[in-house]
Structure formats: structure tokens, C-alpha cells
Design an enzyme around this catalytic site. Structure first.
Site, short mmCIF file in Angstrom:
data_model
loop_
_atom_site.label_atom_id
_atom_site.label_comp_id
_atom_site.label_asym_id
_atom_site.label_seq_id
_atom_site.Cartn_x
_atom_site.Cartn_y
_atom_site.Cartn_z
N LYS A 1 0.83 -1.34 0.01
CA LYS A 1 0.02 -0.05 0.05
C LYS A 1 0.90 1.26 -0.13
O LYS A 1 2.04 1.13 0.44
CB LYS A 1 -0.83 -0.01 1.24
CG LYS A 1 -1.86 -1.00 1.11
CD LYS A 1 -2.69 -1.12 2.46
CE LYS A 1 -4.13 -1.88 2.43
NZ LYS A 1 -3.80 -3.27 1.61
N HIS B 1 -3.82 1.69 4.91
CA HIS B 1 -3.32 2.86 4.44
C HIS B 1 -3.14 3.98 5.62
O HIS B 1 -2.16 4.70 5.45
CB HIS B 1 -4.16 3.61 3.26
CG HIS B 1 -4.16 2.93 1.87
ND1 HIS B 1 -5.08 1.80 1.62
CD2 HIS B 1 -3.21 3.08 0.87
CE1 HIS B 1 -4.79 1.45 0.47
NE2 HIS B 1 -3.61 2.12 -0.01
N SER C 1 -7.50 3.67 -2.14
CA SER C 1 -7.52 3.41 -0.49
C SER C 1 -9.06 3.61 -0.31
O SER C 1 -9.63 4.44 -0.69
CB SER C 1 -6.79 4.44 0.08
OG SER C 1 -7.20 4.52 1.56
#
Length: 143
Positions: free
Chosen positions: A44, A71, A112
Site C-alpha cells: 500500500k 493505508h 484506498s
């Protein structure tokens, strides 16, 4: 705390010392690395806007790591470190990075859930400054 930046290493303490030594927050902002990502793998990432508190100077930076399950974990780690340097952070969105060190390729994709989709074209331009000898691409693919 040390961070690997493409091919160099820098510490937050060094940046903080530089900020105190120069006395100008804009110069300290310029010394904050544009990119800090893991050296290999899929993980991520978030795109952040870093701004000098009570000032106009700002820039966008990319942060990504396999150690973040979500995230917001990246933001929760980066934000306090930058605030300690007199900066403000705003997350502009996130996604994933597939970093293939062996093939010298980086692919940016996804989004995200917490922050929405980052502008991957901005992220890719930042990545190209550090990984100039890589093929760096992005897509709207989810996976």
C-alpha cells in the site's frame, strides 16, 4: 529512524537538525524526501501534501510499505514525524505499488478505502525522480 530512499539513506533527526541549523522551514521542506517506499514487493502507498505550518511552501510526497496493513497506518506513522519538523500533512489518496527491483519496474494502481484514489500520475512523476532508470507506470486497475 532511518528510511531507504531509492539509493540513499537519511534520518528524521538529520532533517530536524538541518531545519534548526538553517532556520528556514522552506529549506527543511525541500530536504524531505519525495519518495520513501519499500525496496521490493507489492504494498500500500499514500500520496501526501506536506506544507510548512503557517507558510505557503508545500510539496507532494509518496510513502509506501509492506508493513502497513491499511493505508491509514502509513499516515499514522509519517504524520507525527513530519509534524515534529514543523510541517502539516494531508493525505491526498492512496493505492498500491508493485515494485519489481529485479526487472526495474514499478506499477502504481488501486485505491484506498479510507482516503480514496490518489492521483497516480502525480505519484508516478515523483517515483520517476528517484527511480529514473526504472519503467514506472500506472493504471486504474484494482489489482
Amino acid at each position: 529512524m532511518l528510511f531507504v530512499l531509492g539509493r540513499s539513506v537519511i534520518s528524521w533527526r538529520a532533517i530536524g537538525g538541518l531545519c534548526r541549523a538553517t532556520g528556514t522551514m522552506a529549506e527543511a521542506l525541500a530536504k524531505i524526501p519525495d519518495v520513501e517506499i519499500d525496496p521490493d514487493g507489492t504494498f500500500k502507498y499514500i500520496l501526501l501534501r506536506v506544507k510548512v505550518k503557517d507558510g505557503d511552501a508545500q510539496k507532494d510526497v509518496v510513502r509506501g510499505t509492506k508493513s502497513a496493513e491499511y493505508h491509514n497506518h502509513i499516515f499514522e506513522k509519517v504524520n507525527p514525524a513530519l509534524e515534529a519538523l514543523g510541517m502539516e500533512c494531508k493525505c491526498l489518496g492512496g493505492g498500491k505499488i508493485e515494485h519489481n527491483k529485479e526487472d526495474r519496474k514499478i506499477r502504481v494502481f488501486g485505491e484506498s478505502t479510507a482516503f480514496g484514489k490518489a492521483d497516480h500520475s502525480v505519484s508516478v512523476e515523483k517515483l520517476k525522480t528517484v527511480f529514473s532508470d526504472y519503467e514506472v507506470t500506472w493504471s486504474d486497475d484494482k489489482k
